[in-house]
Enzyme design. Structure first.
Site, PDB file in Angstrom:
ATOM      1  CE  LYS A 183       2.270 -19.671  29.684  1.00  0.00           C
ATOM      2  NZ  LYS A 183       1.199 -19.354  28.731  1.00  0.00           N
TER       3      LYS A 183
ATOM      4  CD  GLU B 238      13.167 -30.504  22.590  1.00  0.00           C
ATOM      5  OE1 GLU B 238      13.711 -30.119  21.532  1.00  0.00           O
ATOM      6  OE2 GLU B 238      13.471 -31.550  23.173  1.00  0.00           O
TER       7      GLU B 238
ATOM      8  CB  CYS C 209      10.357 -26.369  16.317  1.00  0.00           C
ATOM      9  SG  CYS C 209       9.866 -27.988  16.881  1.00  0.00           S
TER      10      CYS C 209
ATOM     11  CD  GLU D 250      11.390 -21.118  14.520  1.00  0.00           C
ATOM     12  OE1 GLU D 250      11.423 -20.447  15.569  1.00  0.00           O
ATOM     13  OE2 GLU D 250      11.361 -22.365  14.516  1.00  0.00           O
TER      14      GLU D 250
END
Ligand code: NAP
Ligand code: MG
Length: 508
Positions: free
Chosen positions: A207, A281, A315, A412
């Site tokens: 997906k 992850e 990331c 983040e």
């Protein structure tokens, strides 16, 4: 946001910079790939995907949901159980994976242009980095297909008297894998997922993210062209509910996810029902540590790229920049000056380095942090606002005078924003760098190689890069300490995610 079409277009409104192949792909319907067929969503719905540089719709894509996930999982189950893929001669499966890598490079311009349009990144960078690395990942895992060995085990079984045994292990595929990926490296994340899953004989349902579904569909076409049998690779485009249907599905044996830490935790919850295997992850807030004895020019350029690569939507982005006290002012100013020079533009412009953020949500989130940086007492040496008035562009931003605990230091952001802090010595640098809920990556800049080894050994990070940043390789395991994830992708490590061990013990 819908902006004006600030780009060269022909009479039909098609971007003239797109190749004939890219136009032909965009003009086609974009359906789900289930059991080797391109099909509409069960309820016939579609959704738009947008060019983040302009806000204009690119095309419509099938809106897959739980009913479509059911069909895709059933196809993957049939393809796994019939054994054609898992028991194919390893040398044949190897050739198919290798061919996927070759086809990716042959069609590199097409993939790069579609990625640039859908995600906003520069097509030149997408071709040189994303496509090239994706091809290399398929070739790397092609090499493993013929090397998935078990072992013979010299068992003792002292309670069994003098009876002799022959015992061995086999590495076998996990089964049907659900793979859910984000929008920041759409093709590359698909390659990281498909490469090891296919090499080890699994079947899968992929997906892609709702923002960037297109290159995954191209990759699906290419897998069929390379000889992957029907039902082995299934692709369901859609939203978070489709991802949730995959992670909660009772007939999915493993789920692999890349994305936010928040959704990663939802996946863990959803996977409990049938105790499917999970690899994650997740996010990061990585420390990039610059010592006064660094190679100055390399450290300045490398430190800018560390947080600005992919518009900060990485990331691993090195967004906590720790600079040794004695060079703090001069170094942060050099970083700000270099960042301010970066060419900003549409991904299809050959000069572009910095493109737009992916969508309105991401644009709003980054703007929220640009305000938070100032509210918490920081100062922007450069940037701090929107770039232009069309699309989701923000200026590269360097915050100084920030403190540990400020939102721009702990959270983040996923935009081209760095927070620069000071440190006094090695212990102080290590302590501050490790002061995060994340532990994905870190950078170290010094000419003193002993110091580099020493610091690397103390950092709580899955990847440490010395005198470089984002030094990825297909053979190097990648993944997070702490809340940055579970498991390792790339390298040999990913083979463990997609295989399980069968122990066979024969009484002679
Ligand atoms: P996200 O929600 O974690 O999206 C990642 C993938 O998970 C997408 O395919 C998404 O689908 C899917 N998803 C969403 N909800 C789900 C659920 N309940 N169950 C299963 N799958 C689900 O990330 P985002 O919202 O796009 O971005 C938010 C933040 O996450 C970013 O600002 C950034 O901080 C972080 N992020 C990190 C990475 C990374 O590489 N570590 C990548 C992207 C984002 P749809 O989005 O298609 O609905
Ligand atoms: Mg989302």
């Amino acid at each position: 946001m819908t902006g004006t079409l600030n780009r060269p277009t022909d009479a039909a409104g098609v971007d003239e910079r797109l190749s004939a192949q890219a136009r032909e792909f965009l003009a086609r319907p974009h359906r789900l790939l289930i059991d080797g067929q391109w099909v509409d969503a069960a309820d016939g719905r579609t959704f738009g995907t947008y060019d983040p540089a302009t806000g204009a719709e690119i095309t419509q894509v099938a809106h897959g949901a739980a009913a479509d996930v059911d069909k895709a999982v059933a196809a993957a189950r049939r393809a796994f159980d019939d054994g054609a893929w898992a028991t194919m001669k390893p040398c044949d499966r190897e050739q198919i994976l290798w061919r996927i890598g070759d086809l990716l490079e042959e069609k590199g311009e097409l993939f790069a242009q579609i990625e640039a349009l859908d995600n906003g990144k520069a097509a030149s960078i997408a071709q040189a980095v994303d496509v090239k690395f994706a091809a290399d990942v398929f070739r790397y895992y092609a090499g493993w297909v013929t090397k998935l060995e078990g072992s013979t085990v010299p068992v003792s079984m002292p309670f069994a008297g003098d009876t002799q045994f022959h015992a061995y292990t086999q590495r076998v595929p996990v089964g049907v894998c659900g793979q859910i990926i984000p929008w920041n490296f759409p093709l590359l994340m698909a390659a990281w997922k498909l490469g090891p899953a296919l090499a080890t004989g699994n079947t899968l349902v992929l997906k892609p993210a709702e923002q960037t579904p297109l290159t995954a569909l191209l990759l699906g076409e290419l897998c069929a062209e390379a000889g992957v049998p029907d039902g082995v690779v299934n692709i369901v485009t859609g939203f978070g509910d489709a991802g949730a249907a995959i992670s909660g599905h009772p007939d999915v044996d493993k789920v692999a996810f890349t994305g936010s830490t928040e959704v990663g935790k939802l996946i863990v919850d959803a996977a409990k029902g049938n105790l499917k295997k999970v690899s994650l992850e997740l996010g990061g807030k990585s420390a990039n540590i610059v010592f006064a004895d660094c190679d100055w020019d390399a450290a300045v350029q490398g430190s800018v790229a560390a947080w600005m690569f992919n518009h900060g939507q990485a990331c691993t982005a090195g967004t906590r920049l720790y600079v040794e006290d004695s060079i703090y002012e001069e170094f942060t100013q050099a970083v700000a000056d270099a960042a301010a020079q970066t060419p900003i533009g549409h991904g299809l412009d050959p000069d572009t380095v910095l493109g737009p953020l992916v969508d309105q949500d991401q644009f709003d989130k980054v703007n929220h942090y640009l305000r938070a940086g100032i509210e918490d007492g920081g100062r922007a040496l450069t940037g701090g606002g929107r770039h232009g008035d069309t699309g989701y562009f923000v200026e590269p931003t360097v915050f100084v005078d920030v403190k540990p605990g400020d939102r721009v230091v702990t959270d983040e952001i996923f935009g081209p924003v760095v927070s620069a802090l000071r440190f006094s010595d090695v212990d102080d640098a290590v302590r501050q760098a490790n002061d995060s809920m994340y532990g994905l990556a870190a950078g170290i800049w010094t000419k003193d190689i002993s110091k580099a080894h020493h610091v690397a050994s103390r950092l709580q990070a899955g990847s440490v890069w010395v005198n470089q940043y984002n030094g990825f390789d297909a053979a190097m395991p990648f993944g997070g300490f702490k809340q940055s994830g579970w498991g390792r992708e790339l390298g040999k490590g990913a083979l463990d995610l997609y295989t399980q061990t069968r122990s066979v013990n024969i009484q002679l």
